[in-house]
Design an enzyme around this catalytic site. Structure first.
Site, mmCIF file in Angstrom:
data_model
loop_
_atom_site.group_PDB
_atom_site.id
_atom_site.type_symbol
_atom_site.label_atom_id
_atom_site.label_comp_id
_atom_site.label_asym_id
_atom_site.label_seq_id
_atom_site.Cartn_x
_atom_site.Cartn_y
_atom_site.Cartn_z
ATOM 1 N N LYS A 1 0.814 -1.237 0.083
ATOM 2 C CA LYS A 1 -0.069 0.200 -0.085
ATOM 3 C C LYS A 1 0.950 1.088 -0.020
ATOM 4 O O LYS A 1 1.861 1.618 0.743
ATOM 5 C CB LYS A 1 -0.959 -0.186 1.441
ATOM 6 C CG LYS A 1 -2.212 -0.981 1.366
ATOM 7 C CD LYS A 1 -2.767 -0.795 2.403
ATOM 8 C CE LYS A 1 -3.880 0.490 2.410
ATOM 9 N NZ LYS A 1 -4.797 0.319 3.772
ATOM 10 N N ILE A 2 0.813 2.005 -1.207
ATOM 11 C CA ILE A 2 1.354 3.368 -1.264
ATOM 12 C C ILE A 2 0.446 4.398 -0.899
ATOM 13 O O ILE A 2 -0.224 4.686 -1.890
ATOM 14 C CB ILE A 2 2.098 3.534 -2.617
ATOM 15 C CG1 ILE A 2 2.664 2.159 -2.871
ATOM 16 C CG2 ILE A 2 2.714 4.686 -2.785
ATOM 17 C CD1 ILE A 2 3.480 2.345 -4.391
#
Length: 253
Positions: A98-99
């Site tokens: 998850k960015i």
């Protein structure tokens, strides 16, 4: 991943479990309707305090090897983010990095704005599954999907936050609809995850607006989706009436 059925009808949105608590995950995943897991630093801090976070994530990913498990990286300088993304992805093949859509609201004067776009470009060739998160608008989602397409590595997921958009007086349904329209119009493979779910109505509205996936906290699922006092009342009344009439225990007849 979401797909159309044999009748070419739109697929029902998938449910992901928005938790990192192992007892909850085992119970939810055992129900047969949850097909993925999402976590974030707040969830990990709350539910895995005192543990090594990477070891804890490995435990989750290993327990559920057939579903995607999203794990969010923290803030940092670009080289540190690249390293964190690679290390997180290496924990298990089913881990999705998850960015966050980093921002400091300073534009060209800031150091955070645009950093997630730089990171996506820098991760080219690493074969890392990505989930760009903390998105509050279709325009944000479009930028990150374009970044993935530009480097030839489509973003697997974009995560829109339903009630956080509401908190900012935005219309989450419209943002989801616009994001889905962009995906369909351009034939992209990216899927929309809708999080920040607080009520059963959020799930229905997100699905009707075009979410591919809805990630649901356990408390919302158990207390606001699955359970209803009138359901319990009817089942208990029917059980009592039958037992009073026939002086019998539970039966399938």
């Amino acid at each position: 991943m979401a797909a159309e059925n044999s009748a070419n009808k739109p697929a029902i949105a998938e449910y992901f479990a928005d938790t990192a608590l192992m007892p909850e995950l085992k119970r939810l995943m055992g129900l047969g309707i949850f097909t993925g897991i999402t976590t974030n630093p707040s969830i990990i801090a709350r539910e895995a305090a005192g543990s090594d976070p990477n070891a804890y994530l490995l435990e989750i990913a290993s327990a559920f090897p057939d579903v995607p498990v999203s794990s969010q990286i923290l803030k940092g300088e670009l080289p540190d983010l690249i390293k964190a993304a690679i290390e997180t992805a290496a924990i298990s093949p089913n881990v999705v990095v998850k960015i966050p859509s980093y921002t400091d609201l300073l534009g060209t004067r800031g150091t955070e704005d645009g950093k997630a776009l730089e990171l996506i470009a820098a991760l080219k060739g690493q074969e890392i599954k990505k989930n760009v998160t903390a998105l509050m608008s279709a325009e944000q989602a479009v930028c990150y999907m374009k970044a993935g397409e530009r480097v030839g590595e489509p973003i697997q997921y974009v995560s829109l936050f339903f009630n956080r958009m509401k908190d900012a007086q935005a219309d989450p349904r419209r943002e989801i609809e616009n994001t889905r329209d962009f995906i369909e119009r351009h034939g992209l493979t990216t899927e929309i995850i809708v999080g920040s779910i607080r009520a059963k109505e959020d799930i229905r509205e997100a699905q009707m607006s075009g979410a591919h996936i809805i990630t649901i906290p356990p408390k919302v699922f158990w207390e606001k989706v699955l359970a209803h006092p009138q359901s319990k009342r009817f089942i208990d009344d029917a059980q009592r009436d039958y037992e009073d009439a026939f002086k019998a225990g539970p039966t399938n007849s």
